[in-house]
Scaffold this motif. Structure first.
Motif, mmCIF file in Angstrom:
data_model
loop_
_atom_site.group_PDB
_atom_site.id
_atom_site.type_symbol
_atom_site.label_atom_id
_atom_site.label_comp_id
_atom_site.label_asym_id
_atom_site.label_seq_id
_atom_site.Cartn_x
_atom_site.Cartn_y
_atom_site.Cartn_z
ATOM 1 N N LYS A 234 0.835 -1.210 0.000
ATOM 2 C CA LYS A 234 0.000 0.000 0.000
ATOM 3 C C LYS A 234 0.865 1.253 0.000
ATOM 4 O O LYS A 234 0.567 2.230 -0.704
ATOM 5 C CB LYS A 234 -0.926 -0.003 1.220
ATOM 6 N N GLU A 235 1.942 1.225 0.776
ATOM 7 C CA GLU A 235 2.860 2.369 0.819
ATOM 8 C C GLU A 235 3.491 2.600 -0.550
ATOM 9 O O GLU A 235 3.591 3.740 -1.022
ATOM 10 C CB GLU A 235 3.945 2.098 1.866
ATOM 11 N N ALA A 236 3.904 1.515 -1.205
ATOM 12 C CA ALA A 236 4.525 1.636 -2.530
ATOM 13 C C ALA A 236 3.525 2.150 -3.559
ATOM 14 O O ALA A 236 3.850 3.010 -4.387
ATOM 15 C CB ALA A 236 5.087 0.282 -2.964
ATOM 16 N N GLU A 237 2.291 1.645 -3.519
ATOM 17 C CA GLU A 237 1.269 2.078 -4.479
ATOM 18 C C GLU A 237 0.878 3.532 -4.249
ATOM 19 O O GLU A 237 0.668 4.292 -5.204
ATOM 20 C CB GLU A 237 0.047 1.164 -4.373
ATOM 21 N N SER A 238 0.789 3.935 -2.982
ATOM 22 C CA SER A 238 0.466 5.327 -2.664
ATOM 23 C C SER A 238 1.563 6.268 -3.154
ATOM 24 O O SER A 238 1.281 7.300 -3.786
ATOM 25 C CB SER A 238 0.272 5.481 -1.150
ATOM 26 N N SER B 57 3.882 0.547 -9.687
ATOM 27 C CA SER B 57 4.720 0.668 -8.496
ATOM 28 C C SER B 57 5.600 -0.569 -8.358
ATOM 29 O O SER B 57 5.374 -1.592 -9.008
ATOM 30 C CB SER B 57 3.850 0.826 -7.246
ATOM 31 N N ARG B 58 6.610 -0.463 -7.512
ATOM 32 C CA ARG B 58 7.494 -1.605 -7.277
ATOM 33 C C ARG B 58 6.781 -2.607 -6.370
ATOM 34 O O ARG B 58 6.466 -2.314 -5.224
ATOM 35 C CB ARG B 58 8.794 -1.140 -6.632
ATOM 36 N N GLN C 44 -3.855 -2.811 -5.920
ATOM 37 C CA GLN C 44 -4.381 -3.939 -5.161
ATOM 38 C C GLN C 44 -4.637 -3.583 -3.698
ATOM 39 O O GLN C 44 -5.527 -4.145 -3.065
ATOM 40 C CB GLN C 44 -3.391 -5.111 -5.238
ATOM 41 N N TYR C 45 -3.862 -2.658 -3.156
ATOM 42 C CA TYR C 45 -3.961 -2.335 -1.732
ATOM 43 C C TYR C 45 -4.337 -0.872 -1.496
ATOM 44 O O TYR C 45 -5.033 -0.564 -0.541
ATOM 45 C CB TYR C 45 -2.639 -2.661 -1.028
ATOM 46 N N TYR C 46 -3.850 0.022 -2.340
ATOM 47 C CA TYR C 46 -4.227 1.436 -2.280
ATOM 48 C C TYR C 46 -5.360 1.648 -3.281
ATOM 49 O O TYR C 46 -5.529 0.860 -4.216
ATOM 50 C CB TYR C 46 -3.018 2.302 -2.631
#
Length: 299
Positions: free
Chosen positions: A48-52, A89-90, A140-142
């Motif tokens: 989520k942090e990476a997608e954000s 994102s990574r 997927q998460y963000y």
């Protein structure tokens, strides 16, 4: 005697075997617990942090795209611009792969219109193409979302709403004479058309695509409208924008009008069938707009 020794040896070996089995079982349980914690807590958090962070980065990419276009319009430059757009994102290998994303160039299906009405002289309409660029990421998460460049603005769309991240040129100035009971306004704005082949490029991994833009034409027009008070309708300007993001434009117009301290009866805003938005400003005595046409491609 020998038999008792043999029994003791076998008993010791049996106890050691049981202890080893218990140790292996506990080790497996601990590893499974650690893996469960990692996949249920840390993977969602890190992904989520990476997608954000990636989504914020794309917003900055589009901000750079807008700034470059605005700067070249101002300088009347016909140089070709290259703007990198980050795709995906990574991800976390095995556990959370990079989300899919796509970048699109879309010419307008319908023309936007700027109508100028002058007391006693009827009205004239200037049409421009609109169109724009859109980035979409299926996180997927963000929250999944889009970043859009259209009509000189950068819009963020997530969930059921949209808002304007970077605003277009749109300046309303009260030019009424001091002490006068009449309102007079000056309006300056930009009309930007994005054209080119309709194209969409997708990516299922982290990489970079380039957006290439070139200003084909750009010219400024200035209208000075006479304010007549002997009957007839007041001078007005009506801007109609065809867009899927009417809520973002509605919020932008309301914020701009609030900052300009216009009386409620000096303007009107309305959304048409959720596909376009119309803004009308009364008592306009000066209108200046720059109409620019930009060719956009991808590589």
């Amino acid at each position: 005697m020998m038999r008792n020794k043999l029994r003791r040896v076998l008993s010791n070996q049996s106890r050691k075997g049981i202890a080893s089995s218990i140790a292996i079982t506990f080790t497996i349980l601990i590893l499974m617990l650690a893996l469960t914690i990692f996949t249920s807590v840390w993977v969602p958090y890190l992904a989520k942090e990476a997608e954000s962070n990636h989504f914020i980065g794309v917003q900055n990419d589009f901000g750079m795209l807008k700034a470059s276009i605005d700067n070249h319009i101002l300088k009347q430059s016909n140089l070709t611009l290259f703007t990198p757009i980050s795709m995906g994102s990574r991800g976390i290998p095995i556990f959370a792969p990079s989300p899919s994303s796509e970048l699109s160039i879309y010419p307008a299906d319908l023309l936007c219109n700027l109508t100028i009405g002058e007391t006693g002289y009827g009205s004239a309409t200037v049409s421009f193409g609109g169109g724009g660029l859109r980035y979409y990421v299926n996180n997927q998460y963000y929250a999944s979302g889009s970043v859009i460049y259209e009509n000189g603005a950068v819009i963020i769309s997530q969930g059921s709403g949209a808002y304007m991240k970077y605003k277009p040129k749109f300046v309303i100035e009260n030019v009424s004479s001091e002490g006068s009971d009449e309102y007079n306004y000056s309006l300056e704005l930009s009309l930007i058309t994005i054209y080119g082949d309709t194209v969409t490029k997708s990516s299922a991994e982290k990489n970079v695509l380039g957006v290439i833009t070139k200003i084909v034409s750009s010219r400024e027009q200035v209208y000075t409208l006479q304010r007549l008070t002997l009957g007839g309708d007041a001078n007005y300007v009506n801007l109609t924008i065809v867009t899927k993001y009417t809520d973002a434009w509605l919020g932008f117009f309301k914020d701009t009008l609030s900052e300009s301290n216009l009386p409620d009866d000096e303007y009107s805003i309305y959304v048409i069938d959720g596909e376009s938005i119309s803004f009308r400003l009364n008592h306009t005595v000066r209108l200046a707009f720059r109409q620019s046409i930009i060719l956009a491609t991808m590589e």
